[in-house]
Design an enzyme around this catalytic site. Structure first.
Site, short mmCIF file in Angstrom:
data_model
loop_
_atom_site.label_atom_id
_atom_site.label_comp_id
_atom_site.label_asym_id
_atom_site.label_seq_id
_atom_site.Cartn_x
_atom_site.Cartn_y
_atom_site.Cartn_z
N GLY A 19 -13.41 -4.45 -7.75
CA GLY A 19 -13.17 -5.69 -8.49
C GLY A 19 -12.49 -5.54 -9.83
O GLY A 19 -12.64 -6.40 -10.70
N HIS A 116 -0.40 -6.35 -4.16
CA HIS A 116 -0.25 -5.16 -3.32
C HIS A 116 0.24 -4.01 -4.20
O HIS A 116 1.16 -4.20 -5.01
CB HIS A 116 0.76 -5.45 -2.20
CG HIS A 116 0.87 -4.32 -1.24
ND1 HIS A 116 -0.09 -4.04 -0.28
CD2 HIS A 116 1.82 -3.35 -1.10
CE1 HIS A 116 0.27 -2.98 0.40
NE2 HIS A 116 1.42 -2.54 -0.07
C1 GAR Z 1 -5.81 -2.74 -5.78
O1 GAR Z 1 -5.05 -1.60 -6.07
C2 GAR Z 1 -5.02 -3.70 -4.92
O2 GAR Z 1 -3.65 -3.70 -5.19
C3 GAR Z 1 -5.25 -3.11 -3.55
O3 GAR Z 1 -6.62 -2.76 -3.56
C4 GAR Z 1 -7.00 -2.40 -4.88
C5 GAR Z 1 -8.23 -3.18 -5.26
O4 GAR Z 1 -8.74 -2.75 -6.47
N1 GAR Z 1 -4.96 -4.07 -2.53
C6 GAR Z 1 -4.37 -3.74 -1.39
O5 GAR Z 1 -4.09 -2.60 -1.06
C7 GAR Z 1 -4.09 -4.93 -0.46
N2 GAR Z 1 -3.12 -4.60 0.50
P1 GAR Z 1 -9.80 -3.60 -7.27
O6 GAR Z 1 -10.95 -3.90 -6.32
O7 GAR Z 1 -10.25 -2.68 -8.37
O8 GAR Z 1 -9.13 -4.84 -7.78
#
Ligand code: GAR
Length: 214
Positions: A19, A116
């Site tokens: 998150g 992304h």
């Molecule tokens: C982030 O790096 C986001 O860009 C990626 O997951 C991570 C979540 O981090 N999303 C994807 O890869 C979607 N295709 P977070 O939970 O710390 O925000």
């Protein structure tokens, strides 16, 4: 930049993991850089950091998983009900690792955003998420990567981009160091992209988003 004349846009945030993007959105709201209010956080993962963050910040938090429902229809209807009850204006996918049901995408047409961790259309699509993206970028030998905020359509990572920013790939990068450099950029551009929607400056023309001047 926050605009004092506009009503905060009502965000529903979907997140599956730690998150950090949710946290950066919250911090930008608190710092008055983003005209938004998070009305609900939804996660498919009961142990997600995102749900914990929501609870700690007194935001409505719902663990909603397909597994809790007998039918796909009742699952989708429940999600829609929660979104509607909160008067959601914009849905924010922040590390949400499930596909959003088509009915929700149609109900919130052009009002669902995703971030992304690469420059789409490269290194996107099914199976390319989180660390797998950075591994693939390094394996290919790319010199740049980056982050993309895009409007969500019916497929994985194929909707029109709203905001993109490059990040250099360094000779000695590991997936982890590259991910960390990109995450910093994610935390900057996601709140900025959301602010564009709060200000009503984004229109969609086919594959193209047009950002009106302030
Ligand atoms: C982030 O790096 C986001 O860009 C990626 O997951 C991570 C979540 O981090 N999303 C994807 O890869 C979607 N295709 P977070 O939970 O710390 O925000």
């Amino acid at each position: 930049m926050k605009n004092n004349n506009i009503e905060p846009i009502r965000l529903a945030v979907f997140a599956s993991g730690r998150g950090s993007n949710l946290e950066s959105i919250m911090n930008n709201i608190k710092a008055c850089r983003l005209d938004a209010k998070i009305v609900v956080v939804i996660s498919n993962n009961s142990k997600s950091g995102a749900l914990e963050l929501a609870v700690n910040n007194k935001v409505a938090a719902h663990h909603i998983s397909r597994l809790q429902f007998e039918t796909e229809e009742s699952y989708i209807n429940h999600l829609l009900e929660v979104l509607k009850k909160c008067d959601t204006q914009l849905v924010i996918l922040a590390g949400y690792m499930k596909k959003v049901p088509v009915k929700i995408i149609q109900t919130y047409k052009h009002r669902i955003l995703n971030i992304h961790p690469a420059l789409l259309p490269s290194f996107g699509g099914k199976g390319l998420y989180g660390k797998y993206v950075h591994e693939a970028v390094l394996e290919y030998g790319c010199k740049v990567s980056g982050a993309t905020v895009h409007i969500v359509d019916e497929e994985y990572d194929t909707g029109p981009p709203v905001y993109q920013q490059c990040v250099p790939v360094l000779n000695d990068d590991s997936p982890e160091t590259l991910a960390a450099r990109i995450l910093k950029v994610e935390h900057e551009i996601y709140p900025k992209a959301i602010q564009l929607f709060a200000e009503g400056r984004v229109t969609v023309h086919g594959r193209k988003t047009i950002i009106a001047n302030p």
